[in-house]
Scaffold this active site. Structure first.
Site, mmCIF file in Angstrom:
data_model
loop_
_atom_site.group_PDB
_atom_site.id
_atom_site.type_symbol
_atom_site.label_atom_id
_atom_site.label_comp_id
_atom_site.label_asym_id
_atom_site.label_seq_id
_atom_site.Cartn_x
_atom_site.Cartn_y
_atom_site.Cartn_z
ATOM 1 N N GLY A 231 0.783 -0.959 0.037
ATOM 2 C CA GLY A 231 -0.343 -0.287 0.236
ATOM 3 C C GLY A 231 0.892 1.117 -0.273
ATOM 4 O O GLY A 231 2.054 0.661 0.058
ATOM 5 N N LYS B 261 -2.075 1.213 11.728
ATOM 6 C CA LYS B 261 -3.501 2.334 12.586
ATOM 7 C C LYS B 261 -4.579 1.844 12.566
ATOM 8 O O LYS B 261 -5.559 2.140 11.738
ATOM 9 C CB LYS B 261 -3.144 3.627 12.253
ATOM 10 C CG LYS B 261 -1.259 4.519 12.111
ATOM 11 C CD LYS B 261 -1.671 5.780 11.647
ATOM 12 C CE LYS B 261 -0.471 6.082 11.953
ATOM 13 N NZ LYS B 261 -0.471 7.528 10.880
ATOM 14 N N PHE C 45 2.348 3.475 2.179
ATOM 15 C CA PHE C 45 2.500 3.697 3.442
ATOM 16 C C PHE C 45 3.674 3.070 3.800
ATOM 17 O O PHE C 45 4.987 3.302 3.489
ATOM 18 C CB PHE C 45 1.740 4.189 4.847
ATOM 19 C CG PHE C 45 2.523 4.350 5.855
ATOM 20 C CD1 PHE C 45 3.161 5.600 5.829
ATOM 21 C CD2 PHE C 45 3.186 3.143 7.275
ATOM 22 C CE1 PHE C 45 4.138 6.377 6.520
ATOM 23 C CE2 PHE C 45 4.422 4.277 7.987
ATOM 24 C CZ PHE C 45 4.455 5.177 7.658
ATOM 25 N N GLY C 46 3.302 1.385 3.064
ATOM 26 C CA GLY C 46 4.191 0.167 3.240
ATOM 27 C C GLY C 46 5.256 0.930 2.315
ATOM 28 O O GLY C 46 7.019 0.697 2.323
ATOM 29 N N LYS D 120 -6.774 8.067 16.389
ATOM 30 C CA LYS D 120 -7.500 9.877 14.939
ATOM 31 C C LYS D 120 -8.104 9.546 14.217
ATOM 32 O O LYS D 120 -8.762 10.044 13.596
ATOM 33 C CB LYS D 120 -5.854 10.248 15.151
ATOM 34 C CG LYS D 120 -4.911 10.093 14.148
ATOM 35 C CD LYS D 120 -4.966 9.752 12.628
ATOM 36 C CE LYS D 120 -4.351 8.557 12.206
ATOM 37 N NZ LYS D 120 -4.337 8.829 10.469
ATOM 38 N N ARG E 201 -7.017 9.132 3.932
ATOM 39 C CA ARG E 201 -8.762 8.490 3.388
ATOM 40 C C ARG E 201 -9.868 8.568 4.459
ATOM 41 O O ARG E 201 -10.561 9.073 3.713
ATOM 42 C CB ARG E 201 -7.759 7.116 3.021
ATOM 43 C CG ARG E 201 -6.727 6.769 2.426
ATOM 44 C CD ARG E 201 -7.025 5.819 2.345
ATOM 45 N NE ARG E 201 -6.294 4.760 2.956
ATOM 46 C CZ ARG E 201 -4.939 4.386 3.489
ATOM 47 N NH1 ARG E 201 -3.733 4.711 2.610
ATOM 48 N NH2 ARG E 201 -4.298 3.781 4.835
#
Length: 342
Positions: A12, A108, A14-15, A191, A255
């Site tokens: 994805g 997260k 962030f990976g 968050k 997102r």
């Protein structure tokens, strides 16, 4: 500087960012992807055309679809898998783990049925003890564009914190340390809920006063919940807490903000998920946290209100009015004396 062998599980946005930072810093890095089509595309173009188009990746970065070989070769393994598939990937990788390896979650989220955090799943499924998490205001496209950013690595293991700093730190990306793994992880998961609320507020063109109140009440609510579960309230004043909350609740790149904005414009959840094509952890987290808060008797009016709007089709106006006319509550959590202490 020590050079590490690094594996990143998950292709994805962030990976891909984590893998690119590690490879750019000179660490032998392999990004594992389970989608054969995405793997072929990334090998051909050396770019994540699905999630981060237009950002070329470090030429040294390697790609693989062999999970166990990728894990077995690594000193540090970053797990960037959506929460719903997190456990299954670790189960599949377990035969390749070694006792001295370091495992770091970047996800997260909270597991749906167990309410387990990702660090807890890392321990359960790997059998390893060197566990950590990273979290912070880390919008992937901004990091790929080399805009200044920072993250927090949390672990009781000082060696792991040092290793993550060495692997990821560079001129445009700073790594801070914390030992409160639970607080940092809950900050990142919770968050997402309030980013959905912030997107809805933006769609309804609510003012800056409203946005300021929403952000501060969100921080109070998430810290109250996390402290009840054992986190340190001071963690929420740092980059993983208020820093991530501000970034995620302010940016159309988030997102979860996008989901909230779309809901505020009248789209259905099904339409939004199909259009987004990526996981928005906040929607699942709203349901889980609402049920956990009810179970533990923790007052969370924002979570309750969002749940009513999204899943029970109540109007935003009715929910906001009920919150505004609710009973008096303290401005800053943990400051007013408890009943009987005044």
């Amino acid at each position: 500087m020590t050079q590490y062998k690094v594996a990143v599980l998950g292709g994805g946005s962030f990976g891909t960012v984590i893998a690119n930072l590690a490879a750019s810093n000179g660490h032998a890095t392999t990004l594992w992807l389970r989608d054969p089509q995405q793997l072929a595309d990334m090998r051909e173009h050396h770019e994540n055309t699905r999630y981060l188009p237009g950002f070329p990746l470090a030429p040294e970065l390697m790609f693989s679809d062999d999970l166990q070989a990728t894990v077995a070769a690594a000193d540090v393994v970053f797990v960037s898998i959506p929460s719903k598939a997190f456990r299954s990937v670790l189960k599949a990788a377990r035969p390749a783990f070694r006792p001295e390896q370091m495992l770091v979650s970047t996800t997260k989220g909270i597991e749906k049925d167990s309410f387990a955090l990702m660090s807890e799943i890392l321990r359960e499924e790997s059998g390893l003890t060197r566990i950590g998490v990273i979290s912070g205001p880390n919008l992937a496209k901004e990091i790929m564009a080399r805009q200044l950013a920072g993250t927090v690595v949390a672990s009781p293991d000082e060696g792991l914190r040092t290793a993550v700093h060495a692997v990821l730190s560079c001129a445009h990306f700073r790594v801070f340390s914390n030992s409160d793994i639970y607080g940092v992880e809950l900050s990142g998961a919770l968050k997402n809920i309030y980013a959905v609320a912030s997107g809805m507020a933006a769609a309804h063109k609510l003012g800056e006063n409203t946005r300021a109140m929403l952000l501060t009440r969100s921080l109070a609510e998430m810290s109250r919940f996390a402290v009840h579960l054992g986190a340190n309230p001071l963690t929420f004043l740092g980059l993983a807490g208020v820093g991530d909350l501000v970034a995620t609740c302010s940016s159309p790149l988030s997102r979860n903000y996008q989901v909230g904005f779309a809901i505020g414009q009248g789209q259905t959840l099904e339409e939004i998920v199909e259009e987004l094509e990526q996981t928005a952890e906040g929607i699942n987290t709203i349901q889980m946290v609402r049920h956990k808060a009810d179970e533990l008797g923790i007052r969370m009016p924002l979570v309750t209100g969002l749940h009513e709007i999204i899943f029970n089709k109540r109007s935003l106006y009715d929910v906001v009015l009920a919150m505004m006319l609710g009973s008096q509550s303290s401005d800053v959590e943990f400051v007013l004396p408890k009943p009987g202490e005044a």
